[in-house]
Design a protein around this motif. Structure first.
Motif, PDB file in Angstrom:
ATOM      1  N   SER A  19      24.727 -18.792  13.104  1.00 30.23           N
ATOM      2  CA  SER A  19      24.920 -19.603  14.410  1.00 30.23           C
ATOM      3  C   SER A  19      23.662 -19.848  15.405  1.00 30.23           C
ATOM      4  O   SER A  19      23.441 -20.927  15.593  1.00 30.23           O
ATOM      5  N   ALA A  55      29.053 -29.661  17.931  1.00 32.24           N
ATOM      6  CA  ALA A  55      30.153 -29.257  17.925  1.00 32.24           C
ATOM      7  C   ALA A  55      30.156 -28.216  16.858  1.00 32.24           C
ATOM      8  O   ALA A  55      31.172 -27.335  17.308  1.00 32.24           O
ATOM      9  N   THR A  56      29.534 -28.523  15.776  1.00 30.51           N
ATOM     10  CA  THR A  56      29.820 -27.379  14.790  1.00 30.51           C
ATOM     11  C   THR A  56      28.986 -26.178  15.372  1.00 30.51           C
ATOM     12  O   THR A  56      29.640 -24.840  15.037  1.00 30.51           O
ATOM     13  N   LEU A  91      21.926 -22.322  13.274  1.00 28.01           N
ATOM     14  CA  LEU A  91      22.307 -23.670  13.640  1.00 28.01           C
ATOM     15  C   LEU A  91      22.132 -24.017  15.059  1.00 28.01           C
ATOM     16  O   LEU A  91      21.735 -25.466  15.314  1.00 28.01           O
ATOM     17  N   LEU A 143      31.722 -24.493  17.476  1.00 27.81           N
ATOM     18  CA  LEU A 143      32.766 -23.968  16.689  1.00 27.81           C
ATOM     19  C   LEU A 143      32.403 -22.586  16.147  1.00 27.81           C
ATOM     20  O   LEU A 143      32.974 -21.594  16.147  1.00 27.81           O
ATOM     21  N   CYS A 144      31.288 -22.476  15.699  1.00 31.92           N
ATOM     22  CA  CYS A 144      30.639 -21.341  15.064  1.00 31.92           C
ATOM     23  C   CYS A 144      30.304 -20.168  16.202  1.00 31.92           C
ATOM     24  O   CYS A 144      30.664 -18.955  15.903  1.00 31.92           O
ATOM     25  N   LEU A 147      27.506 -34.112  16.133  1.00 29.39           N
ATOM     26  CA  LEU A 147      28.142 -33.300  15.056  1.00 29.39           C
ATOM     27  C   LEU A 147      27.646 -31.718  15.063  1.00 29.39           C
ATOM     28  O   LEU A 147      28.370 -30.909  15.036  1.00 29.39           O
ATOM     29  N   MET A 148      26.329 -31.727  15.056  1.00 25.93           N
ATOM     30  CA  MET A 148      25.787 -30.418  14.951  1.00 25.93           C
ATOM     31  C   MET A 148      26.263 -29.487  16.180  1.00 25.93           C
ATOM     32  O   MET A 148      26.355 -28.441  16.033  1.00 25.93           O
TER      33      MET A 148
END
Lengths: 162, 244
Positions: B197, B24-25, B200, B28-29, B21-22
């Motif tokens: 980003s 994938a985020t 992240l 996206l970012c 999930l991280m």
């Protein structure tokens, strides 16, 4: 007492030869050789990768006649393209150096950006055959709504000059 | 681990899902929400993988050194420390490789060349080679304790390269830019979502590293157990021969 796991062999047969781990040994030797090459490169090239514009002809190792790398900021409104080449002025610490590059630098090369030019000084002009753009550690978002094009270029110039 | 196939547990499986999930985020970012850089354009997006990779490699090699120090200084000298050190070293090498490849791609687009022998790139190449050597030394043979002892000493020497790599851009003149976040001036030089980003990416890659180390050290434990079992079988066979 040999406790190496073994398979059953015929009576009287030679005991299996002890296995040597050749691959890890080769990798260790390769790492030592590779490390030697890298250290050599470090000592010959990496310690002082470039001379600043204000050091050309002044600092030891920055003699104008020998091939070297010179770092400076591309002066605003100095870039000109002619006869397949590019000329511009490099600026650093209030000293300038005219550069003639044999081609179009391309990429993100532009005015107000720090670059490193490879070449040598001939008749007061730095004749370069290789240019590397030295990006600053500042990252600025592109945002067309925030500023108009002219202001953006001016801002980018001042940011990159620091 | 009885009745269990593989190296996963319910905790590592949950962590794995979180890592996906991280990442994938981050994708996206990094690829969609964050803006282009005013000079580099979209090339800046490589940074969201490049910087977290080398950051994770620093953490990995730090953990390798820490576990090696604990192994050498501990009273019972548990091999578990050596296995974590080895697993962390392997994954660190992987992340340095990712950092070198992505840095090379960024260099081609920004500097105009894939590689230069400047202080940062040269010292990073040396770091990579050193830890490839560390992994090779681990495979040279001998008992588990011989492996642990020699590789622990090497890990404690190799960790000294990390400050050299990180500060190479300030110690020497380098084509590579100075750090945008962890720099001596303590000035963050990234705009809003770019900085988000990047952080992240640091968190996602660190979590990925933890997940990989957990699995790899368990796999190493199974390898050691398998090797020890082979020794037990050999001892039993020799005893039988002696008794026959």
């Amino acid at each position: 007492m040999d406790l190496t796991p073994r398979t059953v062999t015929e009576p009287g047969a030679q005991p299996p030869a002890r296995k040597r781990r050749w691959l890890p040994m080769l990798v260790v030797v390769g790492a030592l050789l590779g490390g030697g090459v890298v250290v050599t490169k470090f000592l010959t090239s990496a310690i002082d990768y470039y001379c600043n514009v204000d050091e050309v002809g002044v600092r030891s190792g920055c003699s104008g006649e020998r091939r070297m790398r010179v770092q400076g900021v591309v002066e605003q409104n100095s870039v000109k393209h002619a006869d397949g080449g590019t000329t511009f002025t490099l600026d650093f610490n209030k000293k300038t150096l005219k550069v003639a590059y044999s081609g179009d630098p391309g990429g993100v090369f532009q005015e107000c950006i720090p670059i490193i030019a490879h070449g040598r000084v001939v008749n007061g002009v730095f004749e370069s055959d290789r240019i590397e753009v030295k990006h600053s550690n500042q990252y600025v978002q592109k945002n067309a709504k925030r500023i108009d094009q002219a202001n953006k270029e001016a801002a980018a110039c001042s940011v990159l000059k620091g | 681990m009885a009745g269990q196939s593989g190296t996963g547990t319910s905790a590592t499986r949950r962590l794995g899902v979180l890592v996906i999930l991280m990442l994938a985020t981050l994708a996206l970012c990094g690829l969609w929400f964050s803006a282009e850089d005013v000079v580099q354009g979209s090339t800046v997006r490589i940074m969201y993988v490049h910087v977290p990779s080398i950051w994770t490699a620093y953490i990995a090699f730090g953990l390798t050194a820490l576990c090696s120090a604990v192994y050498l200084s501990g009273k019972n000298r548990s091999l578990a420390w050596d296995r974590v050190a080895g697993a962390s070293g392997e994954i660190g090498v992987l992340f340095v490789a990712v950092s070198l490849v992505t840095g090379s791609m960024w260099g081609r687009l920004t500097w105009g060349t894939y590689w230069v022998w400047d202080a940062r790139l040269t010292s990073t190449a040396f770091l990579f080679i050193t830890y490839v050597g560390y992994l090779a030394v681990r495979q040279l043979g001998g008992t588990h304790r011989q492996r642990a002892r020699r590789s622990s000493v090497l890990a404690l020497l190799a960790i000294l390269e990390i400050p050299l790599v990180h500060f190479s851009v300030t110690l020497w003149r380098s084509l590579h830019q100075e750090a945008s976040v962890a720099n001596p001036n303590a000035k963050v030089a990234l705009d809003g979502l770019m900085l988000f980003s990047l952080f992240l990416g640091l968190i996602a890659f660190t979590m990925l590293f933890v997940w990989l180390v957990l699995h790899r050290q368990r796999a190493m434990m199974l390898e050691d157990a398998f090797s020890d079992r082979g020794l037990d079988v050999a001892i039993a066979a020799r005893r039988n021969e002696a008794g026959a």
